[in-house]
Write an enzyme that holds these catalytic residues in place. Sequence first.
Site, short mmCIF file in Angstrom:
data_model
loop_
_atom_site.label_atom_id
_atom_site.label_comp_id
_atom_site.label_asym_id
_atom_site.label_seq_id
_atom_site.Cartn_x
_atom_site.Cartn_y
_atom_site.Cartn_z
N LYS A 57 -18.81 24.05 79.56
CA LYS A 57 -20.16 23.64 79.47
C LYS A 57 -20.43 22.89 78.27
O LYS A 57 -19.64 22.83 77.21
CB LYS A 57 -21.17 24.64 79.16
CG LYS A 57 -20.84 26.03 78.19
CD LYS A 57 -20.61 25.70 77.09
CE LYS A 57 -21.36 25.12 75.98
NZ LYS A 57 -21.13 25.26 74.48
N TYR A 113 -27.45 27.33 76.21
CA TYR A 113 -27.42 28.75 76.62
C TYR A 113 -29.08 29.33 76.79
O TYR A 113 -29.23 30.04 77.56
CB TYR A 113 -26.66 29.60 75.67
CG TYR A 113 -25.21 29.22 75.48
CD1 TYR A 113 -24.62 30.21 76.41
CD2 TYR A 113 -24.54 28.50 74.78
CE1 TYR A 113 -23.22 30.08 76.37
CE2 TYR A 113 -23.24 28.43 74.78
CZ TYR A 113 -22.37 29.20 75.49
OH TYR A 113 -21.11 29.01 75.81
#
Length: 370
Positions: free
Chosen positions: A138, A223
């Site tokens: 990510k 996140y």
Amino acid sequence: MSIEENRRSFIKKMGGSAIALPFLSNKRPAQPKETYDGKKLGIALVGLGYYAVEKILPGIDESPYWELKGIVTGTPSKIPALKEKYNLKDENILNYDNYANLANCPDIDVVYVCLPNGMHAEYSIKAANAGKHVITEKPMANSVKECEDMMEACKKNNVKLAVGYRCHFEPFNLELMRYGRENTFGKINYIQSMFGWTAGNPKMWRLNKELGGGGPLMDVGIYSINAARYTKGMEPRSVVAHFGPVTDKTRFSEVEESVSWHMEFPDDTVFTGFTSYNTNVEKFQAYGDKGWVEMGPAFSYGPIVGNTSKGKMDMEVVYHQTYQMNGMGALFLSPDPMPDHCSGVEGLKDMKIITAIYESARTGGKKIML
Ligand code: NAD
């Protein structure tokens, strides 16, 4: 083992232990053993930096689904120790110039791209074109277009694409998803999440726009966004964002130092977020009409700590990357497509939101997303 069986056995294991283990950062908590004795998936790590070697590799070692079969590195001095430890064949040791030779490496089923964000698309697409399944770290890539190109390349080559969303396999965050899904605290009306750290080295790639794609929003703000989405189980309808002040013009000449946003979901839930490369903070809070949940630390390697209006979250503290590799191992072995929650679909959704946050912060005003 099917995806559902895997998730179920995972959740069952979580329920088995009531006490969170004391956890020091250099000491890994005991793991419940995943059992699998079929053929292992051969994996190659692309990039041998901190995350690949210090975090993912121990997870590969502990998971029965995987075997390190190859490495891709531009730094020859990193080769001998890994070659010896994992008995790697010369033909499975590649660099960035001969990367296309992956096509001639039958031992390698999956590549794990652990490069700077700006390199994810190129090295994922090349791996797909060489016929390899892909896990990329990510954020999935630097732009919506790159995410779409990666998905297209994987589809065209009939290979699977996963994004390293480790929190989707981690007990506290799975419990958070359950709270949202089952309305454990009533309808959640307000979410607040902050995630930032101090990026001190002015030379690091994370401060370079081309390699980082952006600043803390790309690195850790993602996140908070992802967690708000998996808690609500829906996509935001709008966002307004503001860049914070630049206090260090040397470090933050290319990427933002901080950014905050205000997001609304279709059920009128409000989510305020903040991310920074100049503040150490990591929290997730959700408030419903019948209670609340708070996690902090919420997303980093742990120990994650969670409290709720009904008491402490009593989940097991685990080594995230082992759980991720166990979960993903079953998903790559399954004949079914990669489920959306850890695939390119999820990476693309986050990237669309990140893009809207940047656009709003740059140009002002509310960006309508739905
Ligand atoms: P790192 O700097 O430690 O490693 C990057 C690797 O890429 C190094 O081996 C470096 O040599 C190599 N590289 C190749 N070309 C490069 C170039 N042009 N410039 C810089 N490095 C180059 O970084 P990292 O912390 O391991 O991050 C790698 C990826 O993993 C990033 O996408 C990051 O977002 C992700 N990450 C994910 C987590 C997580 O918890 N999921 C945690 C940390 C990092």
